[in-house]
Write an enzyme that holds these catalytic residues in place. Structure first.
Site, PDB file in Angstrom:
ATOM      1  CG  HIS A 182     -60.233  97.571 -47.167  1.00 26.87           C
ATOM      2  ND1 HIS A 182     -59.817  96.724 -46.167  1.00 26.87           N
ATOM      3  CD2 HIS A 182     -59.463  98.693 -47.058  1.00 26.87           C
ATOM      4  CE1 HIS A 182     -58.849  97.305 -45.462  1.00 26.87           C
ATOM      5  NE2 HIS A 182     -58.607  98.497 -45.988  1.00 26.87           N
ATOM      6  CG  ASP A 240     -52.990  98.406 -46.485  1.00 24.22           C
ATOM      7  OD1 ASP A 240     -52.878  99.281 -47.361  1.00 24.22           O
ATOM      8  OD2 ASP A 240     -53.644  98.569 -45.437  1.00 24.22           O
ATOM      9  CG  HIS A 276     -55.999  99.541 -42.727  1.00 18.03           C
ATOM     10  ND1 HIS A 276     -55.287 100.474 -43.448  1.00 18.03           N
ATOM     11  CD2 HIS A 276     -56.443 100.155 -41.613  1.00 18.03           C
ATOM     12  CE1 HIS A 276     -55.316 101.628 -42.780  1.00 18.03           C
ATOM     13  NE2 HIS A 276     -55.999 101.465 -41.669  1.00 18.03           N
ATOM     14  CG  ASP A 313     -51.581 101.526 -44.893  1.00 14.93           C
ATOM     15  OD1 ASP A 313     -50.943 100.465 -45.043  1.00 14.93           O
ATOM     16  OD2 ASP A 313     -52.800 101.618 -45.126  1.00 14.93           O
TER      17      ASP A 313
HETATM   18 ZN   LIG Z   1     -54.393 100.382 -45.374  1.00 21.84          ZN
END
Ligand SMILES: [Zn+2]
Length: 340
Positions: free
Chosen positions: A160, A195, A197, A284
């Site tokens: 991120h 991931d 996200h 995740d």
């Molecule tokens: Zn994540």
């Protein structure tokens, strides 16, 4: 497989994290890395302490003023009166598209560089972030030396983080740092982010470039953070147009559905024909991960990575998310097994 780790993560343990208006301890806890490390050792992988590097490889991805900020901000924060006694937290932010002058005041700089309340900074954060980046660099060097695959047990995660903005538990973009190292040897490098996200920071860092293809499979931002990015229409900009592929996934998607989307990702990567690959390995996407995005099974991670391994590319695996659940260690063992 060689597993590169750093003990410096342990002192990074953020307690100021906001979920829907509630202040909580972060989900990104030291126990994550300890469990992953124990799991890798139990599966017979070779644990190696990361090498130390100077700042130059970090500056290939991050701006000098951001690195200075991260290194010094906690000490500067402690000179402020009436502050959170332990952690640096942002409470103001610039507005997209509006004029933005780099602030002189520390509180302004904190708001400039920390994009959300999932990026607080404690006394050990800088050393932990640098240690994670060194894991990624060590793994990249190992792969460059002719070993097919290496795993960087990075904590905190990195995907991120933008060139000068932390957010979402990430401070330095470990995957991007691995890419910049691999680019010294290869004209083209691809990033595959699995991931759950969207890898917004990685996308942002390479968005204008055609020498680095970024591909991300993630929970559709219509229902999950980072909300503002990760949509299919974000395809790159200027020279980078066509070199960013987002594959948003519906909530609860099972392993079979995931593998179907993965086929699109792998086809695009094969067409790009990179010299090396960086995988942002979040765990995740697991069905019982606290984030509850998609529903990959433990065995599903091996199916995913087996397909990635079939690309036959030198590959650096970089740990991203994956939060505390009973299966966190087993999910890593499963993911690494796909490369054996
Ligand atoms: Zn994540």
């Amino acid at each position: 497989m060689h597993v590169f780790f750093s003990d410096s993560h342990r002192k990074h343990d953020p307690h100021f994290f906001v979920v829907r208006g509630q202040v909580r301890r972060s989900n990104e806890q030291p126990e994550r890395a300890e469990r992953l490390r124990r799991a890798a050792a139990s599966a017979g992988h070779t644990l190696v302490a990361a090498d130390a590097f100077d700042r130059e490889p970090l500056e290939r991805v991050h701006t000098p003023r951001y690195l200075d900020f991260l290194e010094q901000v906690h000490e500067r924060w402690l000179t402020l009166e009436d502050r959170n006694p332990d952690e640096v937290v942002a409470n103001v932010h610039p507005f997209p598209g509006e004029p933005c002058t780099y602030p002189e005041h520390l509180v302004g700089q904190v708001g400039f560089h920390l994009g959300d309340m999932a990026a607080s900074i404690g006394a050990g954060t800088w050393h932990a972030a640098v240690g994670a980046a060194h894991c990624a660099l060590s793994a990249a060097r190992h792969v460059q030396a002719g070993h097919g695959t290496a795993y960087a047990l990075c904590r905190p995660p990195g995907h991120h983080a933008y060139a000068e903005r932390a957010n979402g538990f990430c401070y330095l973009n470990n995957a991007a740092i691995a890419v910049s190292e691999l680019r010294r040897q290869h004209a083209q490098v691809a990033v595959l982010d699995i991931d759950v996200h969207h890898g917004n920071g990685t996308q942002g860092i390479f968005y204008d470039r055609d020498d680095v293809l970024t591909v991300s499979l993630h929970a559709d931002p219509h229902y999950m953070t980072p909300f503002f990015t990760g949509h299919a229409h974000e395809t790159g900009r200027h020279a980078g147009e066509g070199y960013n592929l987002n594959l948003p996934l519906p909530k609860g998607l099972d392993t079979a559905g995931y593998l179907h989307s993965l086929t699109h990702a792998l086809t695009r990567i094969a067409e790009f024909a990179p010299g090396a690959l960086v995988v942002s390995l979040g765990l995740d996407a697991y069905a019982n991960d606290p984030y509850q995005g998609v529903s990959v099974t433990t065995e599903g991670f091996a199916q995913i990575t087996r397909r990635i391994a079939e690309l036959g590319l030198p590959t650096v695996l970089v740990q991203e998310g994956g939060y505390l659940s009973d299966a966190l260690g087993d999910n890593l063992i499963s993911a690494l097994s796909g490369f054996e």
